[in-house]
Design an enzyme around this catalytic site. Structure first.
Site, PDB file in Angstrom:
ATOM      1  N   HIS A   1       0.865  -1.185   0.000  1.00 19.78           N
ATOM      2  CA  HIS A   1       0.000   0.000   0.000  1.00 19.78           C
ATOM      3  C   HIS A   1       0.898   1.230   0.000  1.00 19.78           C
ATOM      4  O   HIS A   1       1.921   1.255   0.687  1.00 19.78           O
ATOM      5  CB  HIS A   1      -0.909   0.047   1.228  1.00 19.78           C
TER       6      HIS A   1
ATOM      7  N   ALA B   1      18.381 -12.765  14.834  1.00 23.54           N
ATOM      8  CA  ALA B   1      16.980 -13.067  15.120  1.00 23.54           C
ATOM      9  C   ALA B   1      16.203 -11.795  15.436  1.00 23.54           C
ATOM     10  O   ALA B   1      16.661 -10.933  16.189  1.00 23.54           O
ATOM     11  CB  ALA B   1      16.895 -14.040  16.290  1.00 23.54           C
TER      12      ALA B   1
ATOM     13  N   THR C   1      15.977  -2.767   6.623  1.00 27.01           N
ATOM     14  CA  THR C   1      15.368  -1.811   5.692  1.00 27.01           C
ATOM     15  C   THR C   1      16.390  -1.184   4.747  1.00 27.01           C
ATOM     16  O   THR C   1      16.017  -0.452   3.836  1.00 27.01           O
ATOM     17  CB  THR C   1      14.650  -0.693   6.460  1.00 27.01           C
TER      18      THR C   1
END
Length: 241
Positions: A122, A165, A170
């Protein structure tokens, strides 16, 4: 149960059924699937869309509780593609979703519940449909992604690197490092000159017979299991079962 009391004959039949399912049902769902795949609970593996490619010796561990899902999204704006290299390991609950392209190199390992997506799905302002919010993801050779890590769009993870973990990645990750945290940052540098023992090592000696040898080992462990005792553990398990 603390032990597997299943007789070898039962295990042999289940293995044969799994092999049949992989070759006759699951393989045609890939656009390419290399030789000698090994898939635990293959009926729980979910493939959606076209352009899903996988190399040799793919190892997928899936279950009804933690299915592995590979999804390629297709629309007017998107034509997703997933490529898996040779000797890759995919653990339970892994989700890979591509609107553009996700490329995973040789000898890569994805731990349980890893999520990889090349799209936000989106837009920030247009939240009706995905538009201009995708970018390819690349995992270079011998990358290890830790438990429940999240890999976002446009990310390239360099060769030999490890994602800790729970990390949220990004931005790009250089080769030969360990990253952790949210957002993920470099916490350790690996020696690029040191020899890595990769998954392809498992197949250098055994070749195509590797999985057969694993099955023979399993048979040896289950040889002493008896039908009557196995049935007994279903209705009246004891302290040592």
């Amino acid at each position: 149960m603390r032990r597997n009391h299943q007789p070898w004959a039962v295990k042999f039949i289940l293995n044969a059924l799994n092999h049949f399912y992989v070759e006759r049902i699951l393989r045609p769902q890939f656009d390419r699937l290399g030789k000698c795949p090994a898939m635990l609970k293959p009926r729980s593996i979910k493939l959606t869309g076209h352009q899903i490619y996988a190399g040799d010796y793919l190892h997928i561990i899936s279950s009804a509780e933690q299915p592995v899902t590979l999804t390629c999204w297709r629309s007017k704006q998107h034509d997703g593609k997933i490529e898996l290299g040779n000797y890759c390991l995919i653990s339970p609950g892994v989700k890979i979703a591509a609107a553009e392209q996700i490329s995973i190199g040789d000898n890569c390992m994805l731990a349980a519940e890893v999520s990889i997506s090349d799209c936000d799905w989106h837009g920030l302002y247009n939240r009706v449909r995905p538009f201009r919010c995708s970018a390819p993801v690349t995992l270079e050779n011998n990358v290890w992604i830790g438990l429940r890590a999240i890999i976002g769009k446009g990310v390239t993870i360099g060769e030999n690197s490890v994602v800790g973990a729970g990390a949220v990645v990004t931005g790009n990750v250089p080769p030969n490092v360990v990253v952790a945290g949210n957002p993920a940052t470099v916490v350790k540098h690996l020696s690029p000159g040191k020899r890595y023992l990769k998954r392809d090592y498992l197949f250098q000696q055994a070749g195509d017979d590797f999985w057969n040898k694993q099955q023979a080992l399993e048979k040896a462990f289950n040889r002493s299991n008896r039908w009557w005792y196995w049935l007994k553990t279903w209705v009246a398990p004891g302290d040592n079962d």
